[in-house]
Design an enzyme around this catalytic site. Structure first.
Site, mmCIF file in Angstrom:
data_model
loop_
_atom_site.group_PDB
_atom_site.id
_atom_site.type_symbol
_atom_site.label_atom_id
_atom_site.label_comp_id
_atom_site.label_asym_id
_atom_site.label_seq_id
_atom_site.Cartn_x
_atom_site.Cartn_y
_atom_site.Cartn_z
ATOM 1 C CE LYS A 173 -3.936 1.937 2.602
ATOM 2 N NZ LYS A 173 -4.771 1.758 3.815
ATOM 3 C CB SER A 201 -8.076 3.595 2.894
ATOM 4 O OG SER A 201 -7.172 3.093 3.850
ATOM 5 C CB SER A 241 -8.267 0.759 5.968
ATOM 6 O OG SER A 241 -8.904 2.005 5.814
#
Ligand SMILES: *[C@@H]1O[C@H](CO)[C@@H](O)[C@H](O)[C@H]1NC(C)=O
Length: 315
Positions: free
Chosen positions: A100, A176, A200
């Site tokens: 990420k 996210s 997330s």
């Protein structure tokens, strides 16, 4: 005389199984390691496969922000180490990982949480979890898009959107860690890392039908990760199987002098790690509750069909 034909049949079967081509799609950490060990696959071939997947799929899916210009070189090094008998421990030697984009790496990848505001900023050191991945011999493949600033950019920003990455696709990838979820589902990496402050990891894993683990705060180091809340932030794997996620967790969990929360949390890492709890019949005899309201999809929809299939698999 019966022994002779069955013996040659055995030889024949052995040869046939050894010649079996490696299945890149839906490859698992175990299937990759078996193919590495048997000499049927190199880390370079694996990285080339995922780079090609990213090249073909990312214009539509927008799961990846950057691919690492060092990935092939790192793969070659992992291959060279393996062939000279220097195999790193941990089970991720030569395995490509997508991070990420809020997880810091010391060049050449940018670390921006999807925002142009941080583009070109200098990250002096790898994040704690990236250091662990590198020491285990994993290949850093690139960075996964996210809901910008891990969904703390502002209200009414769509899930899976960042200025640098664009809008991540599936209908709603959640967030996210949207790019990590999409990339795992679409075979754009062997395994990925996401981060969670509040849903997330779990939410994008759910909506992309993959497996996420949100570790207890401090079990994995947050050092070098763009923060939101020191009481809630956590780094964890998003992968295609439970086994893969556990194997990644085992490598990234542990003490880091740069994150004081790891001091307490590492006490709870079981002796011998997590892999020992992977059991193929682990769900046998378990009673699971299904939140019907939450999974209330329209009859006959793609979602309803996928849910039914997963439900029957569990059963
Ligand atoms: C990082 O961002 C710079 C722009 O500031 C760009 O030139 C560079 O290619 C980016 N790095 C990678 C690996 O994409």
């Amino acid at each position: 005389m019966a022994a002779l034909p069955s013996f040659s049949l055995f030889l024949l079967l052995l040869t046939a199984s050894q010649l079996q081509a490696f299945e890149f799609h839906e490859a698992t950490v175990d299937s990759i390691n078996q193919a590495f060990a048997a000499g049927h696959l190199t880390s370079r071939q694996l990285v080339e496969f995922y780079l090609d997947q990213i090249r073909r799929l990312n214009p539509l899916l927008r799961a990846v922000i950057e691919v690492s210009p060092d990935a092939l070189r790192e793969a070659d090094r992992a291959d060279a180490e393996r062939s000279s008998g220097r195999l790193r421990s941990g089970g991720l030697h030569g395995i490509p990982v997508l991070l990420k984009e809020n997880i810091g790496t010391r060049g050449p990848l940018n670390t921006t949480a999807g925002s142009f505001a941080l583009l070109g900023s200098f990250v002096p050191q790898d994040a704690g979890v990236v250091g662990r991945l590198r020491r285990a011999g994993a290949v850093i493949l690139g960075t996964a898009s996210l809901s910008e600033w891990a969904h703390f950019r502002g209200d009414y920003i769509p899930n899976g959107w960042s200025a640098r990455g664009g809008q991540g696709r599936v209908t709603d990838p959640c967030g996210s860690s949207s790019g990590s979820g999409i990339a795992a589902a679409a075979n754009m990496a062997a395994v990925t890392l996401g981060t969670e402050t509040d849903g997330s990891i779990l939410c994008p894993s759910t909506l992309n039908s993959v497996v996420g683990i949100k570790p207890t705060v401090g079990l994995t180091s947050r050092a070098g990760v763009i923060p939101i809340s020191p009481r809630q932030d956590s780094v964890g794997p998003i992968c295609r199987t439970v086994s893969d996620a556990v194997q990644v967790l085992e490598v990234i969990a542990g003490y880091d002098a740069r994150d004081s929360a790891t001091v307490e949390a590492v006490k709870y890492i079981p002796k011998g790690g997590y892999k020992q709890f992977l059991k193929i019949d682990g769900l046998k005899g378990k009673r699971l509750g299904i939140l019907k309201d939450y999974f209330n999809y329209p009859l006959g929809s793609v979602e309803a069909k996928a849910f039914e299939k997963h439900f029957q698999t569990m059963r």
